[in-house]
Design a protein around this motif. Structure first.
Motif, PDB file in Angstrom:
ATOM      1  N   ALA A   1       0.773  -1.157   0.044  1.00  0.00           N
ATOM      2  CA  ALA A   1       0.024  -0.130  -0.166  1.00  0.00           C
ATOM      3  C   ALA A   1       0.841   1.177   0.082  1.00  0.00           C
ATOM      4  O   ALA A   1       0.748   2.203  -0.759  1.00  0.00           O
ATOM      5  CB  ALA A   1      -0.939   0.061   1.211  1.00  0.00           C
ATOM      6  N   GLN A   2       1.705   1.466   0.829  1.00  0.00           N
ATOM      7  CA  GLN A   2       2.776   2.492   0.771  1.00  0.00           C
ATOM      8  C   GLN A   2       3.485   2.618  -0.467  1.00  0.00           C
ATOM      9  O   GLN A   2       3.692   3.575  -1.081  1.00  0.00           O
ATOM     10  CB  GLN A   2       3.613   2.487   2.024  1.00  0.00           C
ATOM     11  N   ALA A   3       4.031   1.556  -1.020  1.00  0.00           N
ATOM     12  CA  ALA A   3       4.805   1.389  -2.156  1.00  0.00           C
ATOM     13  C   ALA A   3       3.891   1.877  -3.199  1.00  0.00           C
ATOM     14  O   ALA A   3       4.569   2.857  -4.026  1.00  0.00           O
ATOM     15  CB  ALA A   3       5.156  -0.164  -2.722  1.00  0.00           C
TER      16      ALA A   3
ATOM     17  N   ARG B   1      -6.450  -0.210  -6.376  1.00  0.00           N
ATOM     18  CA  ARG B   1      -6.932   0.739  -7.249  1.00  0.00           C
ATOM     19  C   ARG B   1      -7.309   2.071  -6.470  1.00  0.00           C
ATOM     20  O   ARG B   1      -6.853   3.232  -6.974  1.00  0.00           O
ATOM     21  CB  ARG B   1      -8.336   0.198  -7.889  1.00  0.00           C
ATOM     22  N   GLN B   2      -7.836   1.809  -5.280  1.00  0.00           N
ATOM     23  CA  GLN B   2      -8.185   2.977  -4.326  1.00  0.00           C
ATOM     24  C   GLN B   2      -6.805   3.748  -3.915  1.00  0.00           C
ATOM     25  O   GLN B   2      -6.948   4.986  -3.638  1.00  0.00           O
ATOM     26  CB  GLN B   2      -8.740   2.651  -3.010  1.00  0.00           C
ATOM     27  N   GLN B   3      -5.740   3.011  -3.444  1.00  0.00           N
ATOM     28  CA  GLN B   3      -4.485   3.676  -3.172  1.00  0.00           C
ATOM     29  C   GLN B   3      -4.078   4.759  -4.549  1.00  0.00           C
ATOM     30  O   GLN B   3      -3.743   5.716  -4.248  1.00  0.00           O
ATOM     31  CB  GLN B   3      -3.186   2.666  -3.184  1.00  0.00           C
TER      32      GLN B   3
ATOM     33  N   LEU C   1       3.628 -13.660   5.950  1.00  0.00           N
ATOM     34  CA  LEU C   1       3.637 -13.812   7.597  1.00  0.00           C
ATOM     35  C   LEU C   1       2.297 -13.373   8.225  1.00  0.00           C
ATOM     36  O   LEU C   1       1.523 -13.957   8.767  1.00  0.00           O
ATOM     37  CB  LEU C   1       4.934 -13.190   8.086  1.00  0.00           C
ATOM     38  N   ALA C   2       2.170 -11.939   8.043  1.00  0.00           N
ATOM     39  CA  ALA C   2       1.187 -11.009   8.614  1.00  0.00           C
ATOM     40  C   ALA C   2       1.065  -9.843   8.143  1.00  0.00           C
ATOM     41  O   ALA C   2       2.268  -9.133   8.082  1.00  0.00           O
ATOM     42  CB  ALA C   2       1.121 -11.519  10.166  1.00  0.00           C
ATOM     43  N   PRO C   3      -0.167  -9.348   7.779  1.00  0.00           N
ATOM     44  CA  PRO C   3      -0.205  -7.952   7.305  1.00  0.00           C
ATOM     45  C   PRO C   3      -0.015  -7.110   8.377  1.00  0.00           C
ATOM     46  O   PRO C   3       0.657  -5.750   7.911  1.00  0.00           O
ATOM     47  CB  PRO C   3      -1.634  -7.824   6.756  1.00  0.00           C
ATOM     48  N   ALA C   4      -0.013  -7.496   9.699  1.00  0.00           N
ATOM     49  CA  ALA C   4       0.295  -6.496  10.765  1.00  0.00           C
ATOM     50  C   ALA C   4       1.668  -6.120  10.779  1.00  0.00           C
ATOM     51  O   ALA C   4       1.953  -4.967  11.532  1.00  0.00           O
ATOM     52  CB  ALA C   4      -0.150  -7.034  12.081  1.00  0.00           C
ATOM     53  N   LEU C   5       2.446  -6.799  10.228  1.00  0.00           N
ATOM     54  CA  LEU C   5       3.874  -6.488  10.458  1.00  0.00           C
ATOM     55  C   LEU C   5       4.180  -5.211   9.719  1.00  0.00           C
ATOM     56  O   LEU C   5       5.349  -4.266  10.288  1.00  0.00           O
ATOM     57  CB  LEU C   5       4.904  -7.599   9.681  1.00  0.00           C
ATOM     58  N   ARG C   6       3.300  -5.043   8.539  1.00  0.00           N
ATOM     59  CA  ARG C   6       3.540  -3.929   7.787  1.00  0.00           C
ATOM     60  C   ARG C   6       5.004  -3.493   7.182  1.00  0.00           C
ATOM     61  O   ARG C   6       5.769  -2.658   7.518  1.00  0.00           O
ATOM     62  CB  ARG C   6       3.205  -2.567   8.489  1.00  0.00           C
TER      63      ARG C   6
END
Length: 571
Positions: free
Chosen positions: A280-282, A309-311, A411-416
């Motif tokens: 998302a940040q990328a 797309r919304q990003q 792994l997990a999206p929470a790691l960001r």
């Protein structure tokens, strides 16, 4: 394997006699196995010809160096494997110190006898390129040859800073996408304003969550993570807790380079890697660079990820739909669109699951060489079950592809935590944008992840969750066949979700937003396919299977059947 999952590999030299005696026989015998690969084309497209997954044990190829045993000549598989490993050592994909897979693991992934792998390792050991380290495994000890000089980059956005001549793109986006409080489910699914829909759906209560995009979070490697974190904390210096480089911790940059070389076929230098807070940040950072170069229209896959797309739209871009079919993105339609940039998921298209085929890859690379910008979202390519590994586009055109990946699905999206590789002329502007975004990712998570990658724990975790995901996928496919007449399953060969469409039967006569709302009323979350479309198409659902237990998946699909029967148009 010991209790901790480590391979008890014998010394490479110690396997000489048995492996040498076995090689000719195993090469000849393994040659007969090549015949089963005649179904390879159907597998790449997503399983069997009718959309169902291939039977258990049909996984093809190895993520390690993108090895596909179908490329080896019958009777010459050991020599082929030696050549591939030697080439990877020479060109730097396997630098000094890299630990090779255990022979048993690699043999299972390639579906050959273990003697083929141990003999290949023995030959490389005798030539001085690898060495056995006992419990430390087999490691590369030879220095790679100097890499070839890179080719000149194609025309792409400049590295100029962001323009300030117009109003803030986020403000324009908010003006055209008004926010409201979370509506009741029926209105929620059918709302024409889709800003924040996915996040809002995550917050709604349910009994069974079949939303796509989430891995098996219960399988998170807590013990391995804790070991790595303790080791990192024991080794870091006070200086490491200060402000680091916004580009990322050097240890993680090096580890990502190794991971991408082994698993995605990408050759890169550590300084090419920019650590980001997920894809998302990328996309947000790339959007700034594109707008600075005057690119305000970006082509996207249709259907394609609503969130991705919304990003782009939040950054002020207009998204232009380009159709996707069985061969992936339609490159002719991309040219006609006039867009100078395209966001795509070529290794496992979301949500259809198709792979961008060879001819279209060549067409796309020609388009990029003419000045187009390719943004490759490699969101879940590690999760494959019934098809060979698919190389990343970045491995084919390093100077023409912006490559984004993360551990959110691994792994997990929470790691960001994720990574972004861009052409050289964009790198300085990207690092500047990252600096002003957040000064860089948290250091401890980066160092722990780097240790997991370097130790082999992350690859062990991947093998573990693949088996779990495959079983759950099989349960979902059988449940759809049993409970949803007329439904067609897409994309079963890889990933963490299935796309289910209703070309005929009761499901073809309802709106998928109504079906999703009726399912949620019964406690089941799912994405309507229309959320991920920009143009009209057949109704369907996008169903995640990785995060749920088998009995929950079975019950969830049965409840969707009840929801379907309750809709007037389906009666």
């Amino acid at each position: 394997m010991d209790a901790m999952g480590r391979s008890k590999e014998p010394s490479v030299e110690g396997s000489k006699t048995a492996a040498s005696a076995e090689t000719d026989a195993t090469d000849a015998a393994d040659g007969t196995k090549g015949t089963v690969r005649s179904a390879r084309t159907a597998s790449v497209a997503g399983g069997t010809a009718d959309g169902r997954p291939s039977p258990p044990g049909a996984s093809l190829g190895s993520d390690f160096l993108q090895l596909d045993i179908a490329d080896a000549p019958p009777g010459g598989r050991t020599a082929w494997l030696v050549d591939r490993l030697r080439s990877a050592i020479a060109d730097g994909r396997l630098p000094v110190g890299t630990r090779l897979p255990a022979s048993r693991v690699l043999a299972e992934e390639l579906r050959v006898t273990r003697g083929v792998v141990t003999e290949a390792y023995r030959r490389l050991s005798e030539s001085g390129q690898i060495a056995g380290r006992g419990r430390g495994g087999t490691v590369v000890v030879a220095a790679p040859a100097p890499p070839a000089s890179p080719s000149a980059p194609p025309t792409a956005p400049s590295a100029a800073g962001p323009s300030s001549s117009s109003s803030p793109p986020a403000a324009r986006h908010r003006a055209s996408h008004p926010r409201t409080s979370t509506p009741v489910p029926d209105a929620f699914f059918a709302s024409p304003h889709r800003d924040g829909l996915v996040d809002a759906l995550r917050g709604l209560p349910c009994r069974i969550d079949l939303s796509p995009g989430v891995p098996d979070l219960a399988a998170f490697p807590r013990a391995a993570w804790l070991r790595a974190e303790r080791a990192v904390l024991a080794a870091v210096t006070p200086r490491d807790f200060g402000y680091g480089s916004p580009q990322g911790a050097p240890a993680l940059q090096r580890a990502v380079v190794g991971w991408l070389a082994r698993n995605r076929g990408i050759r890169a230098d550590p300084e090419e890697v920019v650590v980001v807070a997920g894809v998302a940040q990328a996309l947000g950072l790339l959007g700034q660079l594109l707008r600075a170069d005057g690119v305000d229209r970006v082509a996207v896959e249709d259907p394609g990820s609503l969130g991705a797309r919304q990003q782009l739209e939040y950054g002020g871009h207009t998204t232009v739909p380009v159709p996707v079919d069985a061969g992936g993105l339609d490159i002719d339609a991309l040219r006609v669109s006039g867009a100078r940039a395209v966001l795509m998921t070529p290794a496992h298209q979301f949500p259809t699951g198709v792979v961008l085929d060879g001819e279209r890859r060549r067409e796309l690379l020609r388009w990029a060489a003419e000045g187009g910008v390719v943004i490759e979202d490699d969101y879940d390519a590690e999760h494959r079950y019934d098809r060979p590994p698919v190389p990343a586009l970045r491995s084919l055109l390093p100077d023409g592809v912006c490559y984004a990946g993360s551990v959110s699905k691994l792994l997990a999206p929470a790691l960001r935590v994720g990574w972004l590789l861009v052409p050289p002329h964009l790198r300085d502007a990207l690092v500047t944008a990252k600096r002003y975004a957040d000064l860089g990712n948290g250091i401890l998570t980066q160092l722990v992840l780097a240790r997991l990658m370097d130790s082999g724990d992350l690859e062990r975790h991947l093998r573990h969750v693949r088996r779990r995901h495959r079983r759950r996928r099989d349960v979902m496919v059988r449940a759809v066949e049993a409970h949803l007449p007329g439904a067609r399953v897409h994309g079963a060969a890889a990933g963490l979700h299935l796309m289910v469409t209703f070309a005929d039967g009761p499901g073809s006569r309802v709106r998928d937003t109504d079906l999703a709302a009726a399912a949620l009323a019964r406690g089941v979350k799912a994405h309507p396919l229309s959320w991920h479309r920009l143009t009209p198409g057949p109704p369907g659902l996008v169903l995640g299977y990785a995060a749920g237990a088998a009995h929950e998946i079975e019950e969830g699909i049965a409840l969707i059947r009840e929801a379907l029967r309750s809709l007037p148009a389906a009666a």
